[in-house]
Write a protein that holds these residues in place. Structure first.
Motif, short mmCIF file in Angstrom:
data_model
loop_
_atom_site.label_atom_id
_atom_site.label_comp_id
_atom_site.label_asym_id
_atom_site.label_seq_id
_atom_site.Cartn_x
_atom_site.Cartn_y
_atom_site.Cartn_z
N UNK A 1 0.82 -1.19 0.00
CA UNK A 1 0.00 0.00 0.00
C UNK A 1 0.86 1.25 0.00
N UNK A 2 2.05 1.14 0.55
CA UNK A 2 2.96 2.27 0.58
C UNK A 2 3.26 2.75 -0.83
N UNK A 3 3.33 1.82 -1.77
CA UNK A 3 3.59 2.17 -3.16
C UNK A 3 2.49 3.10 -3.68
N UNK A 4 1.25 2.82 -3.35
CA UNK A 4 0.13 3.64 -3.81
C UNK A 4 0.25 5.06 -3.24
N UNK A 5 0.54 5.16 -1.96
CA UNK A 5 0.66 6.47 -1.34
C UNK A 5 1.85 7.24 -1.90
N UNK A 6 2.95 6.55 -2.08
CA UNK A 6 4.14 7.17 -2.65
C UNK A 6 3.88 7.66 -4.07
N UNK A 7 3.18 6.84 -4.85
CA UNK A 7 2.84 7.22 -6.22
C UNK A 7 1.96 8.48 -6.24
N UNK A 8 0.96 8.52 -5.36
CA UNK A 8 0.06 9.68 -5.32
C UNK A 8 0.80 10.96 -4.91
N UNK A 9 1.67 10.85 -3.92
CA UNK A 9 2.43 12.03 -3.49
C UNK A 9 3.37 12.49 -4.59
N UNK A 10 4.03 11.56 -5.27
CA UNK A 10 4.93 11.93 -6.36
C UNK A 10 4.16 12.54 -7.53
N UNK A 11 2.96 12.04 -7.80
CA UNK A 11 2.17 12.54 -8.93
C UNK A 11 1.68 13.98 -8.70
N UNK A 16 -2.53 14.78 -0.69
CA UNK A 16 -3.90 15.14 -1.05
C UNK A 16 -4.89 14.28 -0.28
N UNK A 17 -6.17 14.50 -0.55
CA UNK A 17 -7.21 13.70 0.09
C UNK A 17 -7.09 12.23 -0.32
N UNK A 20 -4.73 10.47 1.97
CA UNK A 20 -5.35 10.18 3.26
C UNK A 20 -6.31 9.00 3.16
N UNK A 21 -7.03 8.91 2.06
CA UNK A 21 -7.92 7.76 1.85
C UNK A 21 -7.09 6.48 1.78
N UNK A 22 -5.96 6.51 1.07
CA UNK A 22 -5.09 5.35 0.97
C UNK A 22 -4.54 4.96 2.35
N UNK A 23 -4.23 5.93 3.18
CA UNK A 23 -3.73 5.65 4.53
C UNK A 23 -4.81 4.98 5.37
N UNK A 24 -6.04 5.48 5.29
CA UNK A 24 -7.15 4.88 6.04
C UNK A 24 -7.38 3.44 5.58
N UNK A 25 -7.33 3.21 4.26
CA UNK A 25 -7.50 1.86 3.73
C UNK A 25 -6.38 0.96 4.23
N UNK A 26 -5.15 1.49 4.26
CA UNK A 26 -4.02 0.70 4.73
C UNK A 26 -4.21 0.30 6.19
N UNK A 27 -4.62 1.22 7.04
CA UNK A 27 -4.83 0.90 8.45
C UNK A 27 -5.96 -0.12 8.62
N UNK A 28 -7.00 -0.02 7.80
CA UNK A 28 -8.09 -0.99 7.86
C UNK A 28 -7.60 -2.38 7.48
#
Length: 116
Positions: A1-11, A16-17, A20-28
């Motif tokens: 999941x870290x890859x998804x968050x890293x990709x979004x921040x780099x993009x 962005x929101x 944060x959604x990816x982080x909530x999904x990761x914790x779930x």
């Protein structure tokens, strides 16, 4: 999941929101994974006969510990290989880990458990 968050921040160049959604999904997902350890232990105990319960539980714990000890070195080596060789743009390790996760999920769905 870290890859998804890293990709979004780099993009987008910022958090962005969507991040944060990816982080909530990761914790779930992490919460569900931690719950799965208890479920696996219950399935092992249920599958063993009373006379073999100790041996089966010991074997299951030994194998689980072995794989948990081996997995980080294999994943780190695969990550280094992915970045060094630029296989799949450096994301090959995530493709392999996704394949392992899908295979494990498929294996659990094919078994029809008979609980008494």
């Amino acid at each position: 999941m870290l890859m998804c968050e890293q990709f979004l921040v780099n993009k987008y160049g910022k958090v962005t929101a969507g991040v944060w959604v990816a982080i909530v999904i990761q914790f779930t997902v992490v919460t569900l994974i931690n719950t799965a350890y208890s479920a696996i232990t219950l399935l092992v105990v249920d599958a063993a006969t009373p006379g073999t319960l100790g041996a089966v539980n010991g074997l299951a714990q030994m194998l689980a510990s072995g794989f948990r000890g081996l997995a980080p070195s294999v994943a780190s080596s695969l990550f280094a290989l992915s970045l060094d060789s630029q296989i799949a743009g450096g994301y090959f390790v995530y493709i392999v880990l996704l394949g392992v996760a899908i295979t494990g999920t498929r294996c659990t769905l094919n078994k029809k458990w008979d609980f008494e």
